[in-house]
Design an enzyme around this catalytic site. Structure first.
Site, PDB file in Angstrom:
ATOM      1  N   TYR A  53      54.261 -59.757  29.678  1.00  0.00           N
ATOM      2  CA  TYR A  53      53.672 -58.555  29.099  1.00  0.00           C
ATOM      3  C   TYR A  53      52.501 -58.136  29.975  1.00  0.00           C
ATOM      4  O   TYR A  53      52.003 -58.934  30.787  1.00  0.00           O
ATOM      5  CB  TYR A  53      53.081 -58.863  27.723  1.00  0.00           C
ATOM      6  CG  TYR A  53      54.029 -58.951  26.561  1.00  0.00           C
ATOM      7  CD1 TYR A  53      54.846 -57.879  26.204  1.00  0.00           C
ATOM      8  CD2 TYR A  53      54.063 -60.090  25.756  1.00  0.00           C
ATOM      9  CE1 TYR A  53      55.681 -57.960  25.095  1.00  0.00           C
ATOM     10  CE2 TYR A  53      54.903 -60.168  24.650  1.00  0.00           C
ATOM     11  CZ  TYR A  53      55.705 -59.096  24.330  1.00  0.00           C
ATOM     12  OH  TYR A  53      56.519 -59.163  23.222  1.00  0.00           O
ATOM     13  N   GLU A  99      50.808 -62.146  19.579  1.00  0.00           N
ATOM     14  CA  GLU A  99      49.714 -62.963  19.028  1.00  0.00           C
ATOM     15  C   GLU A  99      48.418 -62.704  19.789  1.00  0.00           C
ATOM     16  O   GLU A  99      47.546 -63.572  19.899  1.00  0.00           O
ATOM     17  CB  GLU A  99      50.075 -64.466  19.040  1.00  0.00           C
ATOM     18  CG  GLU A  99      51.158 -64.837  18.076  1.00  0.00           C
ATOM     19  CD  GLU A  99      52.528 -64.302  18.461  1.00  0.00           C
ATOM     20  OE1 GLU A  99      53.023 -63.417  17.717  1.00  0.00           O
ATOM     21  OE2 GLU A  99      53.110 -64.741  19.464  1.00  0.00           O
ATOM     22  N   ASN A 156      57.707 -52.318  22.118  1.00  0.00           N
ATOM     23  CA  ASN A 156      58.029 -53.697  21.773  1.00  0.00           C
ATOM     24  C   ASN A 156      58.406 -53.804  20.303  1.00  0.00           C
ATOM     25  O   ASN A 156      57.568 -53.532  19.440  1.00  0.00           O
ATOM     26  CB  ASN A 156      56.825 -54.601  22.052  1.00  0.00           C
ATOM     27  CG  ASN A 156      57.180 -56.065  21.975  1.00  0.00           C
ATOM     28  OD1 ASN A 156      57.780 -56.605  22.897  1.00  0.00           O
ATOM     29  ND2 ASN A 156      56.838 -56.709  20.880  1.00  0.00           N
ATOM     30  N   GLU A 157      59.649 -54.157  20.049  1.00  0.00           N
ATOM     31  CA  GLU A 157      60.136 -54.281  18.671  1.00  0.00           C
ATOM     32  C   GLU A 157      59.686 -53.076  17.846  1.00  0.00           C
ATOM     33  O   GLU A 157      59.169 -53.234  16.738  1.00  0.00           O
ATOM     34  CB  GLU A 157      59.634 -55.582  18.028  1.00  0.00           C
ATOM     35  CG  GLU A 157      60.249 -56.831  18.599  1.00  0.00           C
ATOM     36  CD  GLU A 157      59.951 -58.076  17.781  1.00  0.00           C
ATOM     37  OE1 GLU A 157      58.966 -58.079  17.013  1.00  0.00           O
ATOM     38  OE2 GLU A 157      60.703 -59.044  17.902  1.00  0.00           O
ATOM     39  N   GLU A 233      63.831 -62.196  23.920  1.00  0.00           N
ATOM     40  CA  GLU A 233      62.869 -63.192  23.456  1.00  0.00           C
ATOM     41  C   GLU A 233      63.661 -64.267  22.750  1.00  0.00           C
ATOM     42  O   GLU A 233      63.982 -64.134  21.571  1.00  0.00           O
ATOM     43  CB  GLU A 233      61.852 -62.576  22.497  1.00  0.00           C
ATOM     44  CG  GLU A 233      60.830 -61.717  23.187  1.00  0.00           C
ATOM     45  CD  GLU A 233      59.752 -61.243  22.223  1.00  0.00           C
ATOM     46  OE1 GLU A 233      59.449 -61.955  21.248  1.00  0.00           O
ATOM     47  OE2 GLU A 233      59.229 -60.141  22.455  1.00  0.00           O
ATOM     48  N   TYR A 300      52.918 -73.177  22.029  1.00  0.00           N
ATOM     49  CA  TYR A 300      54.184 -72.614  21.564  1.00  0.00           C
ATOM     50  C   TYR A 300      55.311 -73.646  21.479  1.00  0.00           C
ATOM     51  O   TYR A 300      56.456 -73.310  21.264  1.00  0.00           O
ATOM     52  CB  TYR A 300      54.602 -71.447  22.484  1.00  0.00           C
ATOM     53  CG  TYR A 300      55.276 -70.309  21.745  1.00  0.00           C
ATOM     54  CD1 TYR A 300      54.530 -69.313  21.132  1.00  0.00           C
ATOM     55  CD2 TYR A 300      56.662 -70.242  21.648  1.00  0.00           C
ATOM     56  CE1 TYR A 300      55.146 -68.270  20.449  1.00  0.00           C
ATOM     57  CE2 TYR A 300      57.285 -69.208  20.963  1.00  0.00           C
ATOM     58  CZ  TYR A 300      56.515 -68.234  20.369  1.00  0.00           C
ATOM     59  OH  TYR A 300      57.117 -67.190  19.694  1.00  0.00           O
TER      60      TYR A 300
HETATM   61  C1  GLA Z   1      57.940 -60.908  18.496  1.00  0.00           C
HETATM   62  C2  GLA Z   1      57.058 -60.179  19.490  1.00  0.00           C
HETATM   63  C3  GLA Z   1      56.364 -61.122  20.444  1.00  0.00           C
HETATM   64  C4  GLA Z   1      55.776 -62.296  19.685  1.00  0.00           C
HETATM   65  C5  GLA Z   1      56.872 -62.998  18.904  1.00  0.00           C
HETATM   66  C6  GLA Z   1      56.403 -64.194  18.117  1.00  0.00           C
HETATM   67  O1  GLA Z   1      59.119 -61.190  19.055  1.00  0.00           O
HETATM   68  O2  GLA Z   1      57.806 -59.238  20.225  1.00  0.00           O
HETATM   69  O3  GLA Z   1      55.363 -60.419  21.115  1.00  0.00           O
HETATM   70  O4  GLA Z   1      54.790 -61.828  18.832  1.00  0.00           O
HETATM   71  O5  GLA Z   1      57.403 -62.103  17.979  1.00  0.00           O
HETATM   72  O6  GLA Z   1      55.808 -65.125  18.932  1.00  0.00           O
END
Ligand code: GLA
Length: 582
Positions: A53, A99, A156-157, A233, A300
């Site tokens: 990122y 996060e 992102n999402e 991811e 993680y």
């Molecule tokens: C999502 C987000 C990431 C991160 C993960 C959890 O996938 O896209 O940036 O926050 O959740 O770690």
């Protein structure tokens, strides 16, 4: 020059099918002198690509400023990726979640009410500025210009947040307008709703998940009828929050999921390959009804642990990858060496009250300001009611973001904690009322993204407004002067709020692990490098000190203790990230 493209069935590298085997590694969570080592270890696990990122707010602490120095030297990071013979995927957001404080969005952006992640002109103007700032770093480092970048992600999402397709269009068009020519992707959690809302027909859709790969790929296929399937991811572990247990996942189960993904022919980005550390004050928080800040470690439970050493998961993943792709012979040492063990007396200390003018200037205001209104965006702010409180009573705020230590005549009265939903406290007597407020990390996911922080008014005493306030935004830039002013003390304890100092020698360049179990809550610096926050509620019990900040002689540790702790810093052999669920 090479070319990277999306074909009917596969990614195509110079026209040939290519499977992306990527690992997430955030340059902003790793000391820059360790980037090469971590990238090399990704290649040795069999990966061919590094994904990162870009954390907009880390580069842009103030509007108009854009830092690319030291640990923010994104160009150097991408050059390191290229030098190790790897490709790169870049995800500039503008929102990144991760996060990370405010999900990467600069807090200054919302001071004047700009919209959040939607097509609102003030928000988009700022995004345009940001893209102009990253263009000179990214554009010449694309694969068709001879660089490592093969893919770039838009937002992102987004499907988990909104459905403003015009906004996604703007960000995609902007990406092209600055000169990005590589294929563009989006990522969403694999539900029909999110995949539908989070993408656009001309952006390649990918998924984020860590289990049930076969089922999730089938859902993704419904929304992405052609082209390569990709899990952008692949969650092989999870993050930790203060007050919760340390998350781990079984290496065996995770390797089996990876195997399913690769057997289905999918491309992957392992999230995280190496998580690193939320150094300084960079962690975010979640708030799905209860505010829960993220801890300092971003280990993680990834294949490469926080200290940069391979775990059982690393070896299990390497074996799986070897079934599908060539894996180099080189394999990093399997055992994490013991870090040097020694104690350092914190034999000088300075109370916060005696160093206040070195920490920040006071502003008088006629109402209770948020931290954002003070243009501070910092972690600690001292609030003082201009007129002393005359008698006992109940002090109340609309909300406390995120944690306020309450003092009367500089004696502690109690704490108001956002994660306990607290906003009222009984004051036992009158006196000068002061509150030391900590921003514990802005929310990085969901509807509370971008909200202001600090004390949220009105403030009342027994229902009557307290409307005259002074506020001092505190910064830690003058640690040297605080150290000069600190006086010797022989006590075994350290009473906060205040900063305690100690000096030590150590093997230069060796990683250290600092045991925080004798301390309450606060922040640590080694040689001015901020390791991050510690807190007795855990789960983490040690903090990682990256070798590059450690010198042979004359190292100085500074410990901001908000409550009470031992006046000693203990360095230990192995990390302790705390109790796990099982
Ligand atoms: C999502 C987000 C990431 C991160 C993960 C959890 O996938 O896209 O940036 O926050 O959740 O770690």
């Amino acid at each position: 020059m090479s070319r990277f493209a999306i074909g009917e069935h596969d990614f195509l590298l110079d026209g040939e099918p290519f499977r992306v085997l990527a690992g997430a590694l955030h340059y902003f969570r790793v000391h820059p002198d360790q980037w090469r080592d971590r990238i090399r270890k990704a290649r040795a696990m069999g990966l061919n690509t590094i994904e990162t990122y870009i954390a907009w707010n880390a580069h842009a602490p103030r509007r108009g400023e854009f830092r690319l120095d030291g640990g923010l030297d994104l160009g150097r990071f991408l050059d390191d990726v290229a030098a190790e013979g790897m490709h790169a995927i870049v995800r500039p957001g503008p929102y990144i979640c991760a996060e990370w404080d405010n999900g990467g969005l600069p807090a200054w952006l919302f001071r004047d009410g700009a919209g959040v992640r939607r097509s609102e002109p003030r928000y988009l103007d700022a995004v345009r500025e940001y893209y102009a700032q990253i263009a000179p770093v990214l554009v010449p480092r694309q694969i068709d210009a001879g660089g490592p970048i093969i893919l770039m992600q838009v937002e992102n999402e987004y499907g988990a947040f909104g459905d403003d397709a015009a906004y996604l269009r703007e960000v995609a068009d902007l990406t092209r307008a600055i000169g990005i020519t590589v294929p563009l992707t989006t990522v969403d959690q694999p539900t029909d709703e999110m995949l539908a809302a989070g993408g656009l027909p001309d952006l390649h859709r990918t998924g984020s998940f860590g289990s049930r790969a076969t089922e999730r790929l089938a859902t993704l296929r419904r929304h992405q009828p052609t082209g390569p399937l990709m899990c952008s991811e692949f969650w092989c572990g999870w993050f930790d929050s203060w007050g919760e247990h340390h998350h781990t996942t079984s290496a065996e189960d995770s390797a089996r999921e990876l195997d399913d993904l690769l057997a289905a022919g999918a491309s992957v980005n392992i999230y995280m390959f190496h998580g690193g550390t939320n150094f300084g004050f960079t962690n975010g928080a979640n708030d799905k009804g209860r505010y829960i800040p993220i801890i300092t470690s971003y280990d993680y439970d990834a294949p490469l642990d926080e200290t940069g050493h391979p775990t059982a998961k690393y070896r299990a993943f390497r074996d799986v990858i070897a079934k599908y792709a060539p894996v180099p012979d080189e394999e990093p040492a399997a055992v994490r060496p013991d870090a040097p063990v020694f104690d350092v007396a914190l034999d000088r200390a300075l109370s916060l009250w005696d160093g206040l003018e070195l920490l920040g200037a006071e502003t008088s205001v006629d109402h209770l300001p948020t931290i954002d209104e003070l243009d501070h965006f910092g972690e600690f702010t001292l609030y003082r009611a201009t007129r002393p409180i005359e008698a006992p009573g109940v002090l109340a705020f609309h909300e406390v973001r995120d944690r306020a230590q309450v003092f009367l005549d500089r004696k502690p009265v109690g704490v108001l904690s956002r994660d306990h939903g607290e906003r009222r406290i009984a004051l036992p007597h009158g006196g000068v009322l002061e509150l030391l407020v900590e921003d514990q990390g802005r929310v990085n996911y969901g509807p509370r993204l971008g909200e202001p922080t600090g004390l949220i008014g009105p403030a009342t005493l027994d229902g009557a407004p307290i409307d005259a306030w002074e506020a001092a935004p505190l910064t830690w830039e003058r640690l040297d002067e605080l150290a000069d002013r600190a006086s010797a003390h022989g006590s075994a304890a350290h009473a906060g709020p205040g900063v305690a100092f100690g000096m030590f020698d150590a093997p230069a360049g060796r990683d250290l692990l600092l045991d925080t179990s004798g301390w309450g809550k606060g922040v640590v610096w080694v040689n001015g490098f901020c390791l991050g926050r510690f807190w007795s509620r855990g789960p983490q019990r040690t903090m990682y000190v990256p070798g590059p900040v450690v010198r042979e002689t004359g190292n100085r540790i500074a410990v901001l203790e908000l409550h009470a702790g031992e006046a000693v810093a203990r360095f230990v052999a192995q990390p302790d990230l705390g109790h796990t669920e099982l």
